[in-house]
Design an enzyme around this catalytic site. Structure first.
Site, PDB file in Angstrom:
ATOM      1  N   HIS A  17       0.853  -1.194   0.000  1.00  0.00           N
ATOM      2  CA  HIS A  17       0.000   0.000   0.000  1.00  0.00           C
ATOM      3  C   HIS A  17       0.894   1.251   0.000  1.00  0.00           C
ATOM      4  CE1 HIS A  17      -3.954   1.989   1.515  1.00  0.00           C
ATOM      5  NE2 HIS A  17      -3.130   2.947   1.122  1.00  0.00           N
ATOM      6  N   THR A 106      -3.376   6.894  -9.360  1.00  0.00           N
ATOM      7  CA  THR A 106      -4.628   7.313  -9.982  1.00  0.00           C
ATOM      8  C   THR A 106      -4.315   7.821 -11.385  1.00  0.00           C
ATOM      9  OG1 THR A 106      -5.030   8.222  -7.770  1.00  0.00           O
ATOM     10  CG2 THR A 106      -6.714   8.641  -9.443  1.00  0.00           C
ATOM     11  N   ASP A 148     -10.462   7.337  -7.757  1.00  0.00           N
ATOM     12  CA  ASP A 148     -10.531   8.356  -6.708  1.00  0.00           C
ATOM     13  C   ASP A 148     -11.991   8.615  -6.360  1.00  0.00           C
ATOM     14  OD1 ASP A 148     -10.817  11.301  -5.775  1.00  0.00           O
ATOM     15  OD2 ASP A 148      -8.657  10.964  -5.676  1.00  0.00           O
ATOM     16  N   HIS A 205      -9.691   1.410   0.240  1.00  0.00           N
ATOM     17  CA  HIS A 205      -9.493   2.188   1.476  1.00  0.00           C
ATOM     18  C   HIS A 205     -10.772   2.018   2.286  1.00  0.00           C
ATOM     19  CE1 HIS A 205      -6.061   3.807  -0.598  1.00  0.00           C
ATOM     20  NE2 HIS A 205      -5.714   4.483   0.485  1.00  0.00           N
ATOM     21  N   GLU A 208     -11.377   4.842   6.925  1.00  0.00           N
ATOM     22  CA  GLU A 208     -10.244   5.678   7.358  1.00  0.00           C
ATOM     23  C   GLU A 208     -10.660   6.693   8.399  1.00  0.00           C
ATOM     24  OE1 GLU A 208      -8.991   6.716   3.235  1.00  0.00           O
ATOM     25  OE2 GLU A 208      -7.132   7.236   4.263  1.00  0.00           O
ATOM     26  N   ASP A 287       1.938   3.868   2.923  1.00  0.00           N
ATOM     27  CA  ASP A 287       0.913   4.784   2.416  1.00  0.00           C
ATOM     28  C   ASP A 287       1.548   5.900   1.570  1.00  0.00           C
ATOM     29  OD1 ASP A 287      -1.734   5.241   1.989  1.00  0.00           O
ATOM     30  OD2 ASP A 287      -2.127   6.251   3.886  1.00  0.00           O
TER      31      ASP A 287
END
Ligand code: IMP
Ligand code: ZN
Length: 341
Positions: A17, A106, A148, A205, A208, A287
């Site tokens: 990730h 992305t 996204d 995701h 979060e 991340d």
């Protein structure tokens, strides 16, 4: 002997990730800025070392996402910078002892420079291929494409098209990322269903922040049958049980969660403490190593320090992601051999 940073660096590590653009170091951004300034004397952008101060890591949900949209994407808005930064990120991870990485990015069109999303993805895949073909490299790198949360349903389908088109060229999965305070994720159900039907692994995701951890959102995300989940912070026992039952891999990011204040408390309070005791594949991840300034070795060192892990326990932890990689048997065997040695 207790774990020290040297041990954590030498340990072979698997990164599952890491956002590609978020992994670019400030020094690399600065070099890109210097190169551009020489060619474009009237460049209006501030020096990255001023815009993103070297010691600053306390980016939260409010300040983190604008860093990309209002600065880093403007700096890296051409193929030369994208190639340069991708090469540098590969070197940074490999030097840190990473032996396998699935970067995610992305797809980004840059109309002012006539760059399409397809060009963007192709450019990155070429850099990864060059890296993987060089026999002296100890790390192998693959790509996950991200949808996204600000994308429309049609844009999400476009990402799936690109992922399927470039599957044989190094795309290994599909992700859902972006500002968790934004968007209605149910509009992507068809896009993820199409990817899943084509056999493309998916990672999401997940919870979060409290607003993205509602029963409704988590039920929808789990209905897509994800192979892995990122962060997994605001989850009730019911969802934890479902994740364990389905044996979904969890990608956990200690420094990012602490610095961005996504969790309450500090390292020792991180939900890694819960997931490490379960049977699911757990992967410690960075991340955004460029923003939070913590390479993967540091994440392993922090886990050892705050959860009292021995050298053997840390090595075992480093092998846990093998089961959850998106590439398949060949890479799995290679990684097993790496750890056996
Ligand atoms: P890129 O996809 O390679 O351009 O990497 C940067 C992008 O990743 C950002 O613009 C965000 O949309 C996304 N991203 C990075 N970190 C996070 C995170 O912690 N949560 C959700 N999205 C993220
Ligand atoms: Zn992320």
């Amino acid at each position: 002997m207790p774990v020290d940073i040297d041990y954590a660096e030498r340990l072979p590590k698997i990164e599952l990730h890491a956002h590609l653009t978020g992994s670019i170091s400030r020094q690399c951004l600065h070099e890109i800025w210097e190169m551009r300034r020489q060619r474009e004397p009237d460049l209006k952008l501030e020096d990255p070392l001023v815009a993103i101060p070297p010691e600053k890591v306390d980016y939260d949900v409010q300040t983190f996402f604008p860093l990309f949209s209002s600065y880093i994407y403007k700096l890296c808005d051409n193929l030369v910078s994208i190639e340069f930064s991708t090469r540098r990120v590969l070197v940074d991870f490999q030097t840190d002892g990473v032996v396998y990485v699935e970067f995610r990015t992305t797809p980004r069109a840059i109309p002012a420079r006539n760059i399409t999303k397809d060009d963007y993805v192709k450019t990155i895949l070429n850099v990864l291929r060059e890296h993987n073909e060089n026999g002296s490299n100890t790390m192998r790198a693959f790509l996950i494409l991200s949808i996204d949360r600000r994308n429309t349903a049609a844009e999400a389908q476009e990402v799936v098209n690109l992922a399927l088109k470039y599957r044989s060229a190094g795309v290994v999965g599909l992700d859902l990322c972006g500002n968790p305070a934004k968007g209605d994720i149910s509009i992507y159900t068809d896009a993820f269903a199409r990817a899943k039907a084509a056999g493309l692994p998916i990672t999401l995701h997940f919870a979060e922040i409290a607003e993205s951890g509602t029963d409704e959102e988590l039920n929808t995300l789990l209905s897509w049958r994800p192979d892995r989940l990122g962060h997994v912070i605001h989850v009730k026992d019911e969802f934890r049980e479902r994740i364990e039952e389905a044996n979904i891999g969890v990608e956990l990011c200690l420094s990012c969660n602490v610095h961005a204040k996504l969790i309450t408390g500090t390292y020792a309070d991180h939900h890694f403490g819960f997931w490490r005791t379960t049977g699911v594949p757990v992967a410690l991840c960075t991340d955004d190593a460029g923003v939070f300034c913590s390479p993967l070795s540091q994440e392993y060192y922090l886990a050892a320090t705050h959860f009292g892990l021995s050298r053997d326990e840390l090595k075992e932890l480093a092998q846990r992601p093998i089961r959850a990689i998106f590439t398949g048997a060949e890479e799995r065997s290679r990684l097993e051999r790496v750890f056996d040695n």
